[in-house]
Write a protein that holds these residues in place. Structure first.
Motif, PDB file in Angstrom:
ATOM      1  N   ASN A 267      10.523  12.451   5.478  1.00 64.71           N
ATOM      2  CA  ASN A 267       9.257  13.101   5.982  1.00 64.71           C
ATOM      3  C   ASN A 267       9.359  14.000   7.332  1.00 64.71           C
ATOM      4  O   ASN A 267       8.530  14.812   7.641  1.00 64.71           O
ATOM      5  CB  ASN A 267       7.854  12.213   5.844  1.00 64.71           C
ATOM      6  CG  ASN A 267       7.690  11.712   4.676  1.00 64.71           C
ATOM      7  OD1 ASN A 267       7.737  12.424   3.761  1.00 64.71           O
ATOM      8  ND2 ASN A 267       7.217  10.359   4.629  1.00 64.71           N
ATOM      9  N   ILE A 268      10.495  13.586   7.868  1.00 65.25           N
ATOM     10  CA  ILE A 268      10.695  14.056   9.199  1.00 65.25           C
ATOM     11  C   ILE A 268      10.701  15.581   9.225  1.00 65.25           C
ATOM     12  O   ILE A 268      10.093  16.267  10.075  1.00 65.25           O
ATOM     13  CB  ILE A 268      11.879  13.534   9.938  1.00 65.25           C
ATOM     14  CG1 ILE A 268      11.659  12.156  10.223  1.00 65.25           C
ATOM     15  CG2 ILE A 268      12.494  14.376  11.117  1.00 65.25           C
ATOM     16  CD1 ILE A 268      10.771  11.771  11.138  1.00 65.25           C
TER      17      ILE A 268
ATOM     18  N   PRO B 166       0.834  11.825   9.586  1.00 62.81           N
ATOM     19  CA  PRO B 166       1.166  11.962   8.139  1.00 62.81           C
ATOM     20  C   PRO B 166       0.403  10.590   7.453  1.00 62.81           C
ATOM     21  O   PRO B 166       0.346   9.639   8.002  1.00 62.81           O
ATOM     22  CB  PRO B 166       2.536  11.680   7.984  1.00 62.81           C
ATOM     23  CG  PRO B 166       3.172  12.084   9.148  1.00 62.81           C
ATOM     24  CD  PRO B 166       2.200  11.756  10.283  1.00 62.81           C
ATOM     25  N   GLU B 167      -0.118  11.007   6.239  1.00 64.54           N
ATOM     26  CA  GLU B 167      -0.828   9.977   5.252  1.00 64.54           C
ATOM     27  C   GLU B 167       0.258   8.711   5.134  1.00 64.54           C
ATOM     28  O   GLU B 167       1.495   8.882   4.950  1.00 64.54           O
ATOM     29  CB  GLU B 167      -1.157  10.506   4.031  1.00 64.54           C
ATOM     30  CG  GLU B 167      -2.039   9.629   3.146  1.00 64.54           C
ATOM     31  CD  GLU B 167      -2.582  10.340   2.219  1.00 64.54           C
ATOM     32  OE1 GLU B 167      -3.656   9.883   1.388  1.00 64.54           O
ATOM     33  OE2 GLU B 167      -2.120  11.303   1.692  1.00 64.54           O
ATOM     34  N   TYR B 168      -0.134   7.741   5.585  1.00 65.35           N
ATOM     35  CA  TYR B 168       0.542   6.363   5.217  1.00 65.35           C
ATOM     36  C   TYR B 168       1.638   5.903   6.365  1.00 65.35           C
ATOM     37  O   TYR B 168       2.415   5.230   6.136  1.00 65.35           O
ATOM     38  CB  TYR B 168       1.150   6.161   3.885  1.00 65.35           C
ATOM     39  CG  TYR B 168      -0.034   6.390   2.718  1.00 65.35           C
ATOM     40  CD1 TYR B 168      -0.916   4.869   2.655  1.00 65.35           C
ATOM     41  CD2 TYR B 168      -0.035   7.240   1.989  1.00 65.35           C
ATOM     42  CE1 TYR B 168      -1.864   4.929   1.974  1.00 65.35           C
ATOM     43  CE2 TYR B 168      -1.349   7.365   1.128  1.00 65.35           C
ATOM     44  CZ  TYR B 168      -2.174   6.236   1.016  1.00 65.35           C
ATOM     45  OH  TYR B 168      -3.256   6.315   0.134  1.00 65.35           O
ATOM     46  N   ALA B 169       1.746   6.919   7.417  1.00 66.03           N
ATOM     47  CA  ALA B 169       2.599   6.702   8.544  1.00 66.03           C
ATOM     48  C   ALA B 169       1.783   5.193   9.250  1.00 66.03           C
ATOM     49  O   ALA B 169       0.796   5.046   9.110  1.00 66.03           O
ATOM     50  CB  ALA B 169       2.487   7.908   9.394  1.00 66.03           C
ATOM     51  N   ILE B 170       2.787   4.631   9.786  1.00 65.13           N
ATOM     52  CA  ILE B 170       2.413   3.556  10.557  1.00 65.13           C
ATOM     53  C   ILE B 170       2.384   4.151  12.102  1.00 65.13           C
ATOM     54  O   ILE B 170       2.956   4.414  12.777  1.00 65.13           O
ATOM     55  CB  ILE B 170       3.336   2.255  10.549  1.00 65.13           C
ATOM     56  CG1 ILE B 170       3.611   1.996   9.081  1.00 65.13           C
ATOM     57  CG2 ILE B 170       3.081   0.985  11.451  1.00 65.13           C
ATOM     58  CD1 ILE B 170       4.954   1.038   8.737  1.00 65.13           C
TER      59      ILE B 170
ATOM     60  N   GLU C  56       0.794  -1.059  -0.012  1.00 69.17           N
ATOM     61  CA  GLU C  56       0.028  -0.140  -0.078  1.00 69.17           C
ATOM     62  C   GLU C  56       0.888   1.207   0.168  1.00 69.17           C
ATOM     63  O   GLU C  56       0.445   2.251  -0.845  1.00 69.17           O
ATOM     64  CB  GLU C  56      -1.027  -0.033   1.193  1.00 69.17           C
ATOM     65  CG  GLU C  56      -1.904   1.123   1.067  1.00 69.17           C
ATOM     66  CD  GLU C  56      -3.123   0.678   0.242  1.00 69.17           C
ATOM     67  OE1 GLU C  56      -4.103   1.373   0.215  1.00 69.17           O
ATOM     68  OE2 GLU C  56      -3.013  -0.416  -0.401  1.00 69.17           O
ATOM     69  N   ARG C  57       1.843   1.349   0.866  1.00 68.69           N
ATOM     70  CA  ARG C  57       2.773   2.439   0.711  1.00 68.69           C
ATOM     71  C   ARG C  57       3.634   2.702  -0.551  1.00 68.69           C
ATOM     72  O   ARG C  57       3.731   3.593  -1.027  1.00 68.69           O
ATOM     73  CB  ARG C  57       3.848   2.343   2.135  1.00 68.69           C
ATOM     74  CG  ARG C  57       3.107   2.623   3.517  1.00 68.69           C
ATOM     75  CD  ARG C  57       4.004   1.943   4.629  1.00 68.69           C
ATOM     76  NE  ARG C  57       5.206   2.666   4.688  1.00 68.69           N
ATOM     77  CZ  ARG C  57       5.740   3.678   4.892  1.00 68.69           C
ATOM     78  NH1 ARG C  57       4.687   4.666   5.754  1.00 68.69           N
ATOM     79  NH2 ARG C  57       7.079   3.995   4.794  1.00 68.69           N
ATOM     80  N   ASN C  58       3.998   1.521  -0.760  1.00 72.22           N
ATOM     81  CA  ASN C  58       4.843   1.731  -2.217  1.00 72.22           C
ATOM     82  C   ASN C  58       3.956   2.069  -3.471  1.00 72.22           C
ATOM     83  O   ASN C  58       4.266   3.085  -4.365  1.00 72.22           O
ATOM     84  CB  ASN C  58       5.268   0.244  -2.584  1.00 72.22           C
ATOM     85  CG  ASN C  58       6.350  -0.216  -1.681  1.00 72.22           C
ATOM     86  OD1 ASN C  58       7.162   0.871  -1.165  1.00 72.22           O
ATOM     87  ND2 ASN C  58       7.066  -1.305  -1.950  1.00 72.22           N
ATOM     88  N   SER C  59       2.516   1.686  -3.433  1.00 67.55           N
ATOM     89  CA  SER C  59       1.586   2.041  -4.519  1.00 67.55           C
ATOM     90  C   SER C  59       1.191   3.516  -4.425  1.00 67.55           C
ATOM     91  O   SER C  59       0.939   4.312  -5.243  1.00 67.55           O
ATOM     92  CB  SER C  59       0.523   0.981  -4.468  1.00 67.55           C
ATOM     93  OG  SER C  59      -0.183   1.173  -3.388  1.00 67.55           O
ATOM     94  N   HIS C  60       1.289   4.179  -3.234  1.00 70.07           N
ATOM     95  CA  HIS C  60       0.862   5.370  -3.127  1.00 70.07           C
ATOM     96  C   HIS C  60       1.877   6.452  -2.919  1.00 70.07           C
ATOM     97  O   HIS C  60       1.819   7.502  -3.290  1.00 70.07           O
ATOM     98  CB  HIS C  60      -0.152   5.391  -1.875  1.00 70.07           C
ATOM     99  CG  HIS C  60      -1.334   4.915  -2.127  1.00 70.07           C
ATOM    100  ND1 HIS C  60      -1.635   3.485  -1.807  1.00 70.07           N
ATOM    101  CD2 HIS C  60      -2.639   5.560  -2.646  1.00 70.07           C
ATOM    102  CE1 HIS C  60      -3.131   3.337  -2.070  1.00 70.07           C
ATOM    103  NE2 HIS C  60      -3.256   4.276  -2.656  1.00 70.07           N
ATOM    104  N   LEU C  61       2.984   6.066  -2.435  1.00 72.30           N
ATOM    105  CA  LEU C  61       4.160   7.198  -2.026  1.00 72.30           C
ATOM    106  C   LEU C  61       5.052   6.893  -3.241  1.00 72.30           C
ATOM    107  O   LEU C  61       6.017   8.051  -3.413  1.00 72.30           O
ATOM    108  CB  LEU C  61       4.837   6.877  -0.689  1.00 72.30           C
ATOM    109  CG  LEU C  61       3.795   6.858   0.530  1.00 72.30           C
ATOM    110  CD1 LEU C  61       4.651   6.310   1.779  1.00 72.30           C
ATOM    111  CD2 LEU C  61       3.331   8.123   0.682  1.00 72.30           C
TER     112      LEU C  61
END
Length: 480
Positions: free
Chosen positions: A214-215, A268-272, A170-175
Motif C-alpha cells: 500500500n505504500i 488507510p483503512e485497516y492501517a494500525i 479483522e485485517r485478513n477477513s477484509h483485506l
C-alpha cells in the motif's frame, strides 16, 4: 486428586485467569461459564460472582424449553469438524455482557461471559480473550495432564495478544490476504515508544503502519532514502522523529519494519495507528479505536467517563427528554474537560423549582451554557475552588460555591474534602445531583448522599472452590 476434582480445578483456574487479566485490562470484571462437556451431559453453570443474575428467562428458554432443538443444532455444527477444532456458536445476546460460545467434537459446548463496561474502546479484544479461554479449557479438560497453572498464567497476561488476534483476523477477513506486518511486534514497539521521553517530554503525534503493497498509493510530503530509512525497532530514533509530526496533521508512515516517510494523507483503512497524546495514547485500526495505552500497557478504556448514572438520573427526573438530553450534554462536556485537564472540580445540578441560594459567587443574570462564550467561561470557573451551580435550563447561577452539611457515618476520609463535602451536602439537600471530578480523573455521581457509580456487585473469589451447579439448580435459586 480425582478426575472430577482435576477438571473442576481446570475450570476454576481458567476462569480466575480471565478475571485477573481483565481486571488489569479493563476494570474489575466478573466472569461466568456455561458448559456441557458431552452431548448428553446437563448444562452446568460456574458463576461465582452472580454475573448471570437477571438473565434466567433467556437461559431457561434456550436450554430448557428448547433443549432438544439446541442440542441438535450443536451436533449439526460439529459433525463435520476435525477432532479438537473449536467452532464459534451463536451468542445468547444477554444484555450488558460480552460473550463467546464455542463447540467441538471433544468438548460439546461452552459459553463464556464477562461484563461490557460502558467506557470500552472495543469489545472485540475481550471476545478474543474469552475465545482463548474456551480453547484452553477444551484442551485442559480433555488431556487431563497439562501443567495446572499454565492456562491461568496465559490468560492473566493476554491483553497484547488479544488485541493482536483481533487485528489479524479483522485485517485478513477484509483485506483478503495474510498481513505482512508482525502485529504483536508492532504493538510492543508502540508501547516502548510511549514510554520513551525526548528532552523530558512524552511522545505526541501519529504513527501508522500499513502493508508494503500500500505504500505506493500514499501521497507523501517527503520520503526517507531507501537505504537510510529508520528501523521501527530503533525506539529512540522513532521517538525523535515523532517531534516532526507532533501537534499537527502530519503522520509518520511505516511498512512494519521501517519508517518510510511523512504524509498529510488520511489513514488507510485497516492501517494500525498509534495516536500518541503525551502520557497516554490510543491504538486504532483505521479510524476505529481498539484500545488505549499508558504506563507501558494496553487498556480497554476510552479514558472518557460515560456518566451513565447521571444520564439515567436526568432522564428519570421531571424534565422532558429534550431538556434532559441538553443538560446532560452540557454537564458531561464540562466534566470531560476537567478530567482531560487533570484538575479537580465539583458541579451541583439543582433540580429544585426554586433554585437554591448557595454561598459563593452568584451570577446576575445567570449565563446560558448554550452560548459558546459562556461555555468557555464555565470551563474556567470549573478550575476555581468550590462548586459550579447549574440549573435544569442549562444556566450557570454561580461558581466557587461552598458545600456543607451535617456529618454522616459513611464519609470516606481517603477521598478528601471535596468528595466528603459533596456527600454531606447531598445527604441533607433535596433534589440536587452533585458530580465530583478528582484531579486523577475518577468521577463520582452523588445523589441523596450516595455515590451511585461507587456501587458494585463485585465479590471476591476466595481460595476455596465454589460449587459448579447444574443449570436447573441455578435457575431455581440454589446459591453458591
Amino acid at each position: 486428586m480425582s478426575l472430577d476434582s482435576f477438571k473442576k480445578l481446570c475450570i476454576a483456574n481458567i476462569l480466575n485467569g480471565v478475571s485477573d487479566g481483565l481486571l488489569k485490562y479493563s476494570s474489575p470484571s466478573r466472569v461466568a461459564l456455561l458448559f456441557a462437556a458431552g452431548p448428553n451431559d446437563p448444562i452446568q453453570v460456574f458463576d461465582p460472582q452472580d454475573l448471570l443474575f437477571g438473565h434466567e428467562t433467556v437461559l431457561e428458554d434456550v436450554f430448557v424449553v428448547n433443549e432438544q432443538q439446541w442440542r441438535q443444532h450443536i451436533l449439526e455444527k460439529i459433525k463435520s469438524q476435525p477432532k479438537g477444532y473449536l467452532i464459534p456458536i451463536e451468542n445468547l445476546g444477554l444484555s450488558g455482557l460480552i460473550e463467546f460460545a464455542g463447540a467441538s467434537s471433544d468438548f460439546f459446548y461452552q459459553a463464556w461471559f464477562t461484563e461490557h463496561h460502558p467506557d470500552m474502546c472495543s469489545i472485540r479484544p475481550t471476545e478474543k480473550w474469552l475465545e482463548q479461554a474456551a480453547c484452553l479449557l477444551a484442551h485442559d479438560f480433555t488431556t487431563c495432564n497439562p501443567p495446572i497453572n499454565c492456562s491461568d498464567y496465559v490468560l492473566k497476561n493476554y491483553a497484547l495478544q488479544a488485541i493482536a488476534d483481533y487485528m489479524v483476523d479483522e485485517r485478513n477477513s477484509h483485506l483478503g490476504y495474510d498481513t505482512k506486518i508482525q502485529i504483536p511486534t508492532v504493538l510492543n514497539h508502540i508501547l516502548s515508544i510511549s514510554k520513551t521521553r525526548e528532552e523530558g517530554s512524552w511522545a505526541r503525534g501519529y504513527l501508522f503502519f500499513t502493508d508494503p503493497v500500500n505504500i505506493e498509493s500514499i501521497n507523501f510530503l517527503t520520503m526517507f532514502q531507501r537505504n537510510e530509512r529508520p528501523l521501527v525497532s530503533n525506539i529512540k530514533h522513532i521517538r525523535k522523529l515523532l517531534v516532526s509530526v507532533e501537534r499537527s496533521n502530519r503522520k509518520l508512515v511505516s511498512d512494519g519494519n521501517y519508517v518510510v516517510g511523512i504524509t498529510l494523507a488520511p489513514v488507510p483503512e485497516y492501517a494500525i495507528v498509534a495516536d500518541f497524546k503525551g502520557d497516554h495514547g490510543f491504538l486504532n485500526m483505521g479510524t476505529q479505536k481498539v484500545a488505549s495505552f499508558s504506563d507501558g500497557s494496553f487498556y480497554s478504556t476510552t479514558r472518557e467517563n460515560k456518566l451513565v448514572e447521571l444520564e439515567e438520573l436526568l432522564l428519570d427526573s421531571r424534565l422532558n427528554v429534550e431538556t434532559a438530553g441538553t443538560l446532560f450534554s452540557v454537564v458531561s462536556g464540562l466534566i470531560h474537560k476537567a478530567g482531560h485537564s487533570h484538575y479537580g472540580s465539583t458541579v451541583v445540578i439543582d433540580m429544585n423549582d426554586a433554585p437554591l441560594v448557595l454561598p459563593g459567587h452568584v451570577l446576575d443574570p445567570p449565563l446560558s451554557l448554550l452560548d459558546s462564550d459562556n461555555y468557555n467561561l464555565a470551563e474556567a470557573f470549573m478550575r476555581i475552588d468550590g462548586a459550579v451551580h447549574i440549573t435544569p435550563d442549562a444556566r450557570i447561577r454561580g461558581f466557587g460555591c461552598l458545600l456543607d452539611g451535617q456529618s454522616i457515618t459513611w464519609e470516606n476520609m481517603a477521598r478528601g474534602a471535596r468528595y466528603n463535602s459533596a456527600l454531606r451536602f447531598s445527604a441533607t439537600t433535596s433534589r440536587v445531583i452533585v458530580v465530583v471530578v478528582s484531579a486523577d480523573r475518577p468521577v463520582s455521581i452523588i445523589y441523596n448522599g450516595i455515590e451511585l457509580n461507587g456501587m458494585c456487585r463485585w465479590k471476591p473469589i476466595y481460595q476455596y472452590m465454589p460449587e459448579i451447579l447444574t443449570l436447573d439448580k441455578h435457575l431455581h435459586g440454589v446459591q453458591i
